[in-house]
Each structure stands twice: as C-alpha cells, then as structure tokens.
Design a protein around this motif. Sequence first.
Motif, PDB file in Angstrom:
ATOM      1  N   UNK A 125       0.844  -1.204   0.000  1.00  0.00           N
ATOM      2  CA  UNK A 125       0.000   0.000   0.000  1.00  0.00           C
ATOM      3  C   UNK A 125       0.879   1.253   0.000  1.00  0.00           C
ATOM      4  N   UNK A 142      -5.930  12.062  -6.001  1.00  0.00           N
ATOM      5  CA  UNK A 142      -7.258  12.142  -5.425  1.00  0.00           C
ATOM      6  C   UNK A 142      -8.083  10.908  -5.812  1.00  0.00           C
ATOM      7  N   UNK A 145      -6.532   7.692  -4.074  1.00  0.00           N
ATOM      8  CA  UNK A 145      -6.689   7.588  -2.619  1.00  0.00           C
ATOM      9  C   UNK A 145      -8.172   7.401  -2.260  1.00  0.00           C
ATOM     10  N   UNK A 146      -9.069   8.003  -3.051  1.00  0.00           N
ATOM     11  CA  UNK A 146     -10.501   7.734  -2.838  1.00  0.00           C
ATOM     12  C   UNK A 146     -10.820   6.264  -3.101  1.00  0.00           C
ATOM     13  N   UNK A 148      -8.848   3.713  -2.761  1.00  0.00           N
ATOM     14  CA  UNK A 148      -8.329   2.899  -1.657  1.00  0.00           C
ATOM     15  C   UNK A 148      -9.282   2.931  -0.469  1.00  0.00           C
ATOM     16  N   UNK A 149      -9.858   4.103  -0.182  1.00  0.00           N
ATOM     17  CA  UNK A 149     -10.810   4.201   0.935  1.00  0.00           C
ATOM     18  C   UNK A 149     -12.089   3.425   0.622  1.00  0.00           C
ATOM     19  N   UNK A 152     -11.469  -0.369   1.080  1.00  0.00           N
ATOM     20  CA  UNK A 152     -11.433  -0.805   2.481  1.00  0.00           C
ATOM     21  C   UNK A 152     -12.829  -0.744   3.093  1.00  0.00           C
ATOM     22  N   UNK A 153     -13.585   0.296   2.746  1.00  0.00           N
ATOM     23  CA  UNK A 153     -14.947   0.423   3.265  1.00  0.00           C
ATOM     24  C   UNK A 153     -15.822  -0.744   2.774  1.00  0.00           C
ATOM     25  N   UNK A 155     -14.806  -3.705   1.970  1.00  0.00           N
ATOM     26  CA  UNK A 155     -14.382  -4.942   2.651  1.00  0.00           C
ATOM     27  C   UNK A 155     -14.984  -5.032   4.043  1.00  0.00           C
ATOM     28  N   UNK A 156     -15.004  -3.888   4.763  1.00  0.00           N
ATOM     29  CA  UNK A 156     -15.593  -3.889   6.105  1.00  0.00           C
ATOM     30  C   UNK A 156     -17.096  -4.147   6.005  1.00  0.00           C
ATOM     31  N   UNK A 157     -17.725  -3.518   5.024  1.00  0.00           N
ATOM     32  CA  UNK A 157     -19.158  -3.729   4.831  1.00  0.00           C
ATOM     33  C   UNK A 157     -19.438  -5.202   4.543  1.00  0.00           C
TER      34      UNK A 157
ATOM     35  N   UNK B  37     -21.414   3.744   5.001  1.00  0.00           N
ATOM     36  CA  UNK B  37     -21.867   2.388   4.696  1.00  0.00           C
ATOM     37  C   UNK B  37     -21.481   1.350   5.750  1.00  0.00           C
ATOM     38  N   UNK B  38     -20.401   1.587   6.474  1.00  0.00           N
ATOM     39  CA  UNK B  38     -19.892   0.535   7.354  1.00  0.00           C
ATOM     40  C   UNK B  38     -19.685   1.069   8.769  1.00  0.00           C
ATOM     41  N   UNK B  41     -16.596   0.669  11.164  1.00  0.00           N
ATOM     42  CA  UNK B  41     -15.360   1.448  11.060  1.00  0.00           C
ATOM     43  C   UNK B  41     -15.241   2.502  12.171  1.00  0.00           C
ATOM     44  N   UNK B 119      -8.941  -4.656   8.377  1.00  0.00           N
ATOM     45  CA  UNK B 119      -9.651  -3.868   7.362  1.00  0.00           C
ATOM     46  C   UNK B 119      -9.868  -2.427   7.802  1.00  0.00           C
ATOM     47  N   UNK B 122      -6.684  -0.670   7.247  1.00  0.00           N
ATOM     48  CA  UNK B 122      -6.543  -0.315   5.825  1.00  0.00           C
ATOM     49  C   UNK B 122      -7.353   0.942   5.500  1.00  0.00           C
ATOM     50  N   UNK B 123      -8.555   1.001   6.049  1.00  0.00           N
ATOM     51  CA  UNK B 123      -9.405   2.172   5.810  1.00  0.00           C
ATOM     52  C   UNK B 123      -8.734   3.439   6.330  1.00  0.00           C
ATOM     53  N   UNK B 126      -5.964   4.560   4.075  1.00  0.00           N
ATOM     54  CA  UNK B 126      -6.507   5.214   2.877  1.00  0.00           C
ATOM     55  C   UNK B 126      -7.002   6.619   3.220  1.00  0.00           C
ATOM     56  N   UNK B 129      -4.227   9.039   3.448  1.00  0.00           N
ATOM     57  CA  UNK B 129      -3.732   9.515   2.150  1.00  0.00           C
ATOM     58  C   UNK B 129      -4.677  10.541   1.542  1.00  0.00           C
ATOM     59  N   UNK B 130      -5.974  10.327   1.723  1.00  0.00           N
ATOM     60  CA  UNK B 130      -6.918  11.346   1.236  1.00  0.00           C
ATOM     61  C   UNK B 130      -6.648  12.690   1.897  1.00  0.00           C
ATOM     62  N   UNK B 133      -3.520  14.320   0.546  1.00  0.00           N
ATOM     63  CA  UNK B 133      -3.707  14.783  -0.828  1.00  0.00           C
ATOM     64  C   UNK B 133      -4.417  16.142  -0.830  1.00  0.00           C
TER      65      UNK B 133
END
Lengths: 332, 332
Positions: A125, A142, A145-146, A148-149, A152-153, A155-157, B37-38, B41, B119, B122-123, B126, B129-130, B133
């Motif tokens: 990463x 932008x 990085x969006x 990537x978020x 991950x979101x 995956x958690x969902x 959504x999750x 988190x 996870x 990871x979020x 990410x 990084x946002x 940026x």
Amino acid sequence: MSLDHAATKPHDRLAEALSAEMAEVNALIRTRMASEHAPRIPEVTAHLVEAGGKRLRPMLTLAAAKLCGYDGPYHVHLAATVEFIHTATLLHDDVVDESEQRRGRPTANLLWDNQSSVLVGDYLFARSFQLMVETGNLRVLDILSNAAATIAEGEVLQLTAARNLATTEETYLKVVRGKTAALFSAATEAGAVIADRDETVVTALRDYGDALGIAFQIVDDWLDYGGTSATGKNIGDDFRERKLTLPLIKAVAKADDEERAFWRKTIEKGDQAPSDLHHALDLIHRHGTLAETKSDATRWAERAKQALEEVPAHPLRDMLRDLADYVVARMS
Amino acid sequence: MSLDHAATKPHDRLAEALSAEMAEVNALIRTRMASEHAPRIPEVTAHLVEAGGKRLRPMLTLAAAKLCGYDGPYHVHLAATVEFIHTATLLHDDVVDESEQRRGRPTANLLWDNQSSVLVGDYLFARSFQLMVETGNLRVLDILSNAAATIAEGEVLQLTAARNLATTEETYLKVVRGKTAALFSAATEAGAVIADRDETVVTALRDYGDALGIAFQIVDDWLDYGGTSATGKNIGDDFRERKLTLPLIKAVAKADDEERAFWRKTIEKGDQAPSDLHHALDLIHRHGTLAETKSDATRWAERAKQALEEVPAHPLRDMLRDLADYVVARMS
C-alpha cells in the motif's frame, strides 16, 4: 507473432497490444517490491505477483491512457500502482477469509504467516502511494486515494454483512463497488486523467471501469453456483463460507417459510450437512435466480460498452468493448 | 487557566499551547473516521482514538508548523494524517502481536476480531492519504508516503528479527527508525515543509523528530526491564514475548557460554520457567546493559535538542526541547 484475432481472447489481444508497456510495468513492480532491509517482503510479494495473475487492472490503465493519446511515462507508474493496491488487498483478504489457496497455489498466510501477509500488504500500500506521488498529478492522487478508501470500506461492509440473510441487493452492489469496481474505475479514470482528456472522456472511462468491475464480480459470484470445474472455481465455496452473493440473495428474497428455515440453518447458523449444497442449488434453480444473476451481469456489461461510445475511436477501445463481452461470456 | 510551568509536564504545556489547533484536529479525525456504509469502522476507530492516547505525533506536526510561522489551514490535515497512520499501525500491530491490551483496555482484535482490525486499519491508511492529498503539497506527500513505506518495512524487519539472538544493535536501530522514528520525523518535517521554510530548518526539524523518536523507543524498551508498575509497563513483557530489544541485545553480546545457553533456551526456543525472568534481569544488571541503554537514550535526546539549535527561537521550540528531556526523564 501473427495471431488469428477471431480465435484469441480479448484479454490476450490487449496483452499483445500493450506488451511493451506491460514489460515496463513488470520491471517497475520488480524494482519497487524490493526491500534492502527486509528480504521477507520481496519473497511474499513475488509469490503472489509472479503467480500468473491476469494483470487486468494495470492493462486497463495503460489502455485508457494510450487510447486517450498519452505519450508520457507515468501511465506505467499508475499501472504498477493499481497492481500493488490489488496485490495488497489480496494479501489482506486471504488473512481475513483464512484462505488457503489463491490462483491454484497455497496462500502467503499459509506459506509464511498472517503477520507477514498483514505487514507486507501494508508495505505494498505504502509503495503504491509512493508510485502515484511520483506522477506529480494531484487529481490522479485524489482518484486513487478515494479508491483505496472505497475498497477498504467495501471490505468492512462485506465483513459485517456476512452471514446476514437480511442483506439486500443494494448492500451487495455497495460491497461489489468497493471490493472490485472501485479499483477498475480508478484504473481507467486515472489513465484518462493522466492523458489530460476532457471531462466527457474521463467520465466515460470511469463509467466503463465501474460497470465492467461490477459485471466481473457478478460473473464471479455466478460461477460459484453455475460454473464448472473448468472455470477454475470450486462450486459451492461461497455457500460453504456462508457468503451472501447475488444468486443467494435473490433466492432468499423468494423463499417460503420452509426455505427460509433452511437458509437460516445453513447460512446464519452455519449448520451444513454434506447434502445441503445440493439442496441450495435446487432452490437457486427452482427460483431462476442464476438466470436473473446472469442477466444482471449482462446488463452491466452492456452499460460498460455503452460508456465507451463517448470515447474516441481506437483499436484499444474496440478491445475494451470485446473485453466486456468476454467477461460475461465466461457464464456460457 | 494559570499553570505553574515548572511543575507541569512538557507534554501538557504543548497541549495547552496547541489547544485550539488540537480541537480542530480532533474534530477532523471524528469527521473522517465516519463511514456512511460501514458503521463498524467508526466503532473500532473510536475505541482506539478516544482511549486517551497522548496525541504526541499530531502535536509535533502542529508545533513544527507553528514555530515555522505557518498560518494556513493544512497543518491540521497533516496532524490528522499522522494520527490516522499511527492508529492504523496500532490496529495492525495488535493483530501481528496477538495483543490483548492497549492503553489499559482490551484491544480491538479482542473486542471485535482480527478481520475488523486489519480492514479498519486499511481504511484509516486510505483516509490518511486522502487527507494529505487535500493539502495539495507534493513534497509533503512524498515525505509521508516514504514514511509509510519505512514503517511497514521496519515492522517486517522486526518480525523476521524476532527471537533471533544474532540481532545486532544496527538491526535494532533500523527497526526502531521504522516502527517509531519514521513517523516522528515525518511529522516534524512535514510541519516545516507546509510552512515553506528553508532547507536548514526542514532538516533540523526532521533530525529532531528522528532523534526524539529513537530516544522515545529506547526508553520504552528500557522501561520494560528497568521500570516500575507506576510507568504503566508490565516488567518482563518483552522477555516473555522473546523480543530482542536493546537491553537484551547488549546482554547477549556480553554473554559467556553458560549465559548464551540460557538465552538460547528462553529466547530462541521460548522455553521459559517462572524464575527465568528474575535470572534474565540478573544478567542484564550484572553486565550493566540497562545503564548503557539509558545512556544511549540520553545521547539521542541530546541530539534531538542539538538539532533544534538551527530552528528559530520560539516558545514552541523551547517546549520541544523540554519534551526531549522529559522523554528520557521517564527512566529515573
């Protein structure tokens, strides 16, 4: 090498058309997965990167940039970025799912340990962010990085929706957008943005990646019930892992009381007898939910092709269109 | 509120001087750890973020930017970035170490599961990084993405060096630079860079963060053998977890044959009797390696203070100097 185009797969034709750039991408990946201090890192990465993955995502970036007329060097960085993000998520997914096989080989968490998979994933990463920073393009940063978020979101969902019979098609679509489509659409959008194309083309290529990614994942989930061993999937893995994918969500929605009791026992409680997969397949066929899933996937592939109509004519555009057909053709 | 400065800790004085900005950082952290959504988190993140951590790293960024005369809004983003990276690494560390307690509370991997910790970590990566940026500053992005790679590399190196009696002080220093100093130095360097200061000041603040981070980690490792329960550490945790930290590395280097056999049994093989910790402490004291470790830490704190001499005079500079003294004062 002369190829009979009618007989080769769109994926192979893309690989042929992009072979020079893909060689650069592979060289860059090899350089950047090195670590002076921690030799475990390239060992684990090489196991996955060199296992013969299809490199679909980096090819999407290269194709998008090239068909937009890009002639700079940074599409190669972006393609390697996308592949590193993908590899990092695979390493972490296999830990989360406690998987033992990936691409027909033992997973890294099995060969080394969960610790190595978590930490090497983190390293990849970070390396992916270094690579994208090198492009010096803030809009691309932008987008990625969006993505990537969102990944991950998603995956958690997916984790919190697992084993939950109340999962709706809407939630499924969010999970799919996160786990698959977000990186597909970032891959194509970043290619158009680095080429500095106008917004119509940027949006069209993003929409193509989004729809292709959704189709790709729905097909994957279809194959888990409707495929054959030739498609490389073990029929029923998702059922055994109690995953709420589209064929199952649709069947649960149509279940009568007796069927609901069956789904509660096998999916919610995880109480599965050997014959239960057979019964699950029966229910799925009885309600026609495999056919419905197939037509959903086909509709997303059509949307992907439609999006390409806003993109300038180019042999690579035609290959991307054929790729959308090919993705759903895996179901026949 | 009037404070008797001689009696308050440097950390508290920094927190007071930066209270307005830290309120903004905390608000930004709360906004950005949300997920539409999750909901898992923000639950997991809040457990860790609101557990009363010292927020040392974001304060370093804010202090560096302010003492460099920065008056824009982005030091707040960078401070939140640094705290998110730190939180993400804690989540992953606790999975890797199979920890059950952090800051006196059960860890997220224990309260939820390893999957959520991986996870959600990871979020947060990410999200960090946002945030960076959004500053639009490519040099800051370069510094922080390099730091993220160094952190992950240090963690992998630590994993492969674990239980290895051949670990040298040089390897230890690399691990410490990765796991602790990389983020400290990126925090201070990014503060100077966002303020657009000249290279002398940027380098000085980076060197300060690097040396402070190394001192901080050596002290932490000292406390594990030389501390009391009042310092919040359980004496002997590192011994029981068979970690090669500085007091132990120095003792192994001075071991005679009989002592080496003891270290091989307890650290390499993990065969530990209840009385072995007492014997380990005996050996460490006999060879004076706690005293040596202490003077190493003090030397790094001195280097940190020396680096600050290149930084313009400012009340925050004095607080950073006092902070270096305070870090090593935990050992007395």
